[in-house]
Design a protein around this motif. Structure first.
Motif, PDB file in Angstrom:
ATOM      1  N   ILE A 100      -0.583   3.655  -0.547  1.00  0.00           N
ATOM      2  CA  ILE A 100       0.336   4.506  -0.014  1.00  0.00           C
ATOM      3  C   ILE A 100      -0.051   4.315   1.697  1.00  0.00           C
ATOM      4  O   ILE A 100       1.060   4.296   2.505  1.00  0.00           O
ATOM      5  CB  ILE A 100       0.382   5.733  -0.554  1.00  0.00           C
ATOM      6  CG1 ILE A 100       0.632   5.898  -1.941  1.00  0.00           C
ATOM      7  CG2 ILE A 100       0.865   6.965   0.526  1.00  0.00           C
ATOM      8  CD1 ILE A 100       0.694   7.117  -2.682  1.00  0.00           C
ATOM      9  N   GLU A 101      -1.469   4.607   1.934  1.00  0.00           N
ATOM     10  CA  GLU A 101      -1.567   4.604   3.409  1.00  0.00           C
ATOM     11  C   GLU A 101      -1.250   3.252   3.944  1.00  0.00           C
ATOM     12  O   GLU A 101      -0.704   3.236   5.232  1.00  0.00           O
ATOM     13  CB  GLU A 101      -2.931   4.864   3.460  1.00  0.00           C
ATOM     14  CG  GLU A 101      -3.399   6.184   3.159  1.00  0.00           C
ATOM     15  CD  GLU A 101      -4.983   6.395   3.020  1.00  0.00           C
ATOM     16  OE1 GLU A 101      -5.724   5.426   3.453  1.00  0.00           O
ATOM     17  OE2 GLU A 101      -5.545   7.379   2.858  1.00  0.00           O
ATOM     18  N   LEU A 102      -1.519   1.991   3.411  1.00  0.00           N
ATOM     19  CA  LEU A 102      -0.939   1.006   3.936  1.00  0.00           C
ATOM     20  C   LEU A 102       0.511   0.609   4.188  1.00  0.00           C
ATOM     21  O   LEU A 102       0.990   0.495   5.212  1.00  0.00           O
ATOM     22  CB  LEU A 102      -1.499  -0.248   3.002  1.00  0.00           C
ATOM     23  CG  LEU A 102      -1.263  -1.615   3.788  1.00  0.00           C
ATOM     24  CD1 LEU A 102      -2.320  -1.982   4.872  1.00  0.00           C
ATOM     25  CD2 LEU A 102      -1.682  -2.632   2.331  1.00  0.00           C
ATOM     26  N   LEU A 103       1.275   1.143   3.092  1.00  0.00           N
ATOM     27  CA  LEU A 103       2.571   1.174   3.190  1.00  0.00           C
ATOM     28  C   LEU A 103       3.255   1.962   4.217  1.00  0.00           C
ATOM     29  O   LEU A 103       4.352   1.763   4.854  1.00  0.00           O
ATOM     30  CB  LEU A 103       3.455   1.263   1.864  1.00  0.00           C
ATOM     31  CG  LEU A 103       3.098   0.031   1.093  1.00  0.00           C
ATOM     32  CD1 LEU A 103       3.596   0.282  -0.537  1.00  0.00           C
ATOM     33  CD2 LEU A 103       3.585  -1.335   1.357  1.00  0.00           C
ATOM     34  N   GLU A 104       2.484   3.329   4.318  1.00  0.00           N
ATOM     35  CA  GLU A 104       3.053   3.928   5.238  1.00  0.00           C
ATOM     36  C   GLU A 104       2.809   3.462   6.814  1.00  0.00           C
ATOM     37  O   GLU A 104       3.643   3.743   7.932  1.00  0.00           O
ATOM     38  CB  GLU A 104       2.322   5.714   5.317  1.00  0.00           C
ATOM     39  CG  GLU A 104       2.449   6.367   4.066  1.00  0.00           C
ATOM     40  CD  GLU A 104       3.945   6.936   4.208  1.00  0.00           C
ATOM     41  OE1 GLU A 104       4.728   6.952   4.986  1.00  0.00           O
ATOM     42  OE2 GLU A 104       4.039   7.691   2.996  1.00  0.00           O
ATOM     43  N   THR A 105       1.785   2.676   6.974  1.00  0.00           N
ATOM     44  CA  THR A 105       1.608   2.103   8.353  1.00  0.00           C
ATOM     45  C   THR A 105       2.717   1.053   8.443  1.00  0.00           C
ATOM     46  O   THR A 105       3.193   0.741   9.559  1.00  0.00           O
ATOM     47  CB  THR A 105       0.125   1.501   8.107  1.00  0.00           C
ATOM     48  OG1 THR A 105      -0.804   2.468   8.211  1.00  0.00           O
ATOM     49  CG2 THR A 105      -0.140   0.788   9.686  1.00  0.00           C
ATOM     50  N   CYS A 106       2.777   0.532   7.218  1.00  0.00           N
ATOM     51  CA  CYS A 106       4.010  -0.900   7.337  1.00  0.00           C
ATOM     52  C   CYS A 106       5.473  -0.020   7.846  1.00  0.00           C
ATOM     53  O   CYS A 106       6.330  -0.782   8.535  1.00  0.00           O
ATOM     54  CB  CYS A 106       4.139  -1.242   6.052  1.00  0.00           C
ATOM     55  SG  CYS A 106       5.117  -2.685   6.027  1.00  0.00           S
ATOM     56  N   LEU A 107       5.581   1.244   7.622  1.00  0.00           N
ATOM     57  CA  LEU A 107       6.827   1.671   8.060  1.00  0.00           C
ATOM     58  C   LEU A 107       7.195   1.758   9.373  1.00  0.00           C
ATOM     59  O   LEU A 107       8.181   1.946   9.766  1.00  0.00           O
ATOM     60  CB  LEU A 107       6.946   3.136   7.343  1.00  0.00           C
ATOM     61  CG  LEU A 107       7.213   3.305   5.965  1.00  0.00           C
ATOM     62  CD1 LEU A 107       7.647   4.688   5.456  1.00  0.00           C
ATOM     63  CD2 LEU A 107       9.027   2.549   5.485  1.00  0.00           C
TER      64      LEU A 107
END
Length: 457
Positions: free
Chosen positions: A200-207
């Motif tokens: 989740i943290e990685l994909l939030e950064t991806c946003l």
């Protein structure tokens, strides 16, 4: 009158000194290849391949450094689907300049497109050794190729090592570049390893790279469902709806799972029906539909839906497990289908704890043990009880499990072998399960997932 070899002339009886003259040499002609590389690059980026070919054909024989010509020729061949010729030209280019890392990368990409993954892995490893700086493209392809190798590896230890190495390369790729695919693939690995918060943290950064990427938003919502954060999942899906007028099947499936977890069965079925009209060949969809009809006490439709889920994905132990629960419910209602219930529960029990399962699942094993006792298979019931105890000894489990397991133990007269279960603090005497006979333990209150819709972990 001019006298050769002198610097004076006689003009009307007077000698006039001639000014000294510097011989002006003509400007040398520019080599024919002076501007070919940049011109060739322009033609290639415009996808004017015919002009590229003419230029290459004209200049190849007289070009002082044909490395770039062979390089572009290889890229054109690959764009046109001629991968063998592409490899041949790229190989000529790398022979002329072995220090050009870009050529190695293009050779590796071509081999990857051709499905020669082992050879591509070797080329990208060589590119990594020759490169004197971090290169996120090399790291991404190394991670991708190692991940593929791990999924097809028959030896578990080797597969685990390859997957760990793959994750390390994807981490390097996300640190050294901003390639969206690297973030998504690394999140997929974290999800596979059940490190949902990291994913989740990685994909939030991806946003930050793609703030309105609906696929990333949907994936985040699915991960929130896995950790039972239904409100956060709902908020992310609401963003998807605000971006797109029509939500993708994956988003609709997640929406339905949220509604299902909140016992809004009709709302969930309305979402699932939209998916079924567009893409009916989704195993998780029919698993969820089956559970919805199970809650509505429509057992025959539930069985039909779950059978379709199993047909679409024969190794989906969640669908098998849910199907076994419905068969048990029907058996308890005197519909006389004990054999099917036994087969389904047995398969679910093996898959939940064997190599194909996604981890320990004591609920499946305990339900199988209870069913075996009810149907007179006492030896098998004792065996499954022992398996349940070995799996659950270090887990915090609800009182419901404790009560049923203790009751089964006393009836089977199994001696206490020291196995213990960590339990919650509620009083077992107050459990609603204290009634005559056993009851199946159903996953109605457990979080729903999209990949494995009923999660008992």
């Amino acid at each position: 009158m001019y006298e050769p070899g002198t610097e004076q002339i006689n003009c009307n009886g007077r000698l006039i000194e001639l000014p000294s003259l510097e011989v002006v040499r003509p400007a040398p002609k520019m080599p024919s290849d002076a501007n070919i590389d940049w011109l060739l690059h322009i033609y290639f980026t415009r996808r004017e391949f015919t002009r590229c070919r003419r230029l290459i054909e004209r200049e190849l024989n007289r070009h002082l450094n044909p490395e770039y010509l062979y390089f572009v020729q290889g890229l054109i061949d690959r764009e046109e689907g001629n991968n063998i010729e592409a490899l041949r030209h790229l190989q000529k280019s790398v022979e002329l300049n072995p220090r050009n890392i870009e050529t190695y990368k293009e050779i590796g990409r071509t081999l990857y497109i051709m499905g020669r993954f082992s050879q591509a892995l070797g080329v990208f490893r060589e590119a990594e050794q020759r490169s004197n700086r971090p290169d996120h493209e090399i790291y991404h392809y190394l991670g991708e190729l190692l991940y593929r190798a791990a999924t097809t590896q028959s030896q578990m230890e080797v597969a685990r090592q390859q997957q760990d190495e793959s994750r390390a390369y994807f981490e390097l790729a996300t640190q050294s570049g901003r390639k969206l695919e690297s973030f998504v693939r690394l999140a997929e690995l974290y999800r596979k390893e059940k490190q949902y918060q990291k994913a989740i943290e990685l994909l939030e950064t991806c946003l930050h790279l793609t703030p309105e990427n609906s696929e990333v938003l949907i994936e985040i919502s699915v991960l929130y469902l896995k950790i039972n954060e239904t409100q956060k999942a709902h908020d992310r899906l609401a963003e998807v709806v605000s971006i797109e007028r029509k939500c993708s099947p994956k988003g609709l499936l997640a929406f339905g799972a949220i509604l299902q977890s909140r016992n809004d069965v009709d709302g969930a079925l309305s979402k699932y029906s939209q998916i079924a009209n567009a893409e009916p060949e989704i195993a998780e969809l029919w698993n969820n539909i089956g559970l919805c009809f199970f809650k509505k006490q429509k057992f025959i439709v539930a069985i039909s839906s779950l059978r379709k889920s199993v047909w679409l994905s024969p190794l989906n132990y969640n669908a098998l497990y849910n199907l076994s629960l419905i068969y048990i419910a029907l058996c308890l209602r005197k519909l006389d289908d004990v054999d099917n219930a036994f087969v389904a529960l047995e398969r679910a029990s093996v898959m939940a704890t064997g190599q194909q399962g996604s981890g320990r699942n004591p609920l499946v094993v305990l339900n199988f043990a209870l069913f075996c006792y009810e149907t007179g298979r006492l030896a098998l019931a004792a065996e499954q009880y022992n398996r349940f105890m070995s799996q659950a000894q270090d887990l915090l489990l609800p009182t419901e499990y404790k009560f049923q397991a203790t009751k089964l133990k006393s009836l089977l007269r199994i001696s206490n072998q020291g196995n213990g279960i960590l339990l919650d603090s509620s009083d077992p005497e107050e459990s609603e399960s204290q009634q005559n006979g056993f009851q199946e333990l159903q996953p109605d209150d457990m979080p729903l997932e999209v990949n494995a819709v009923v999660s008992q972990n």
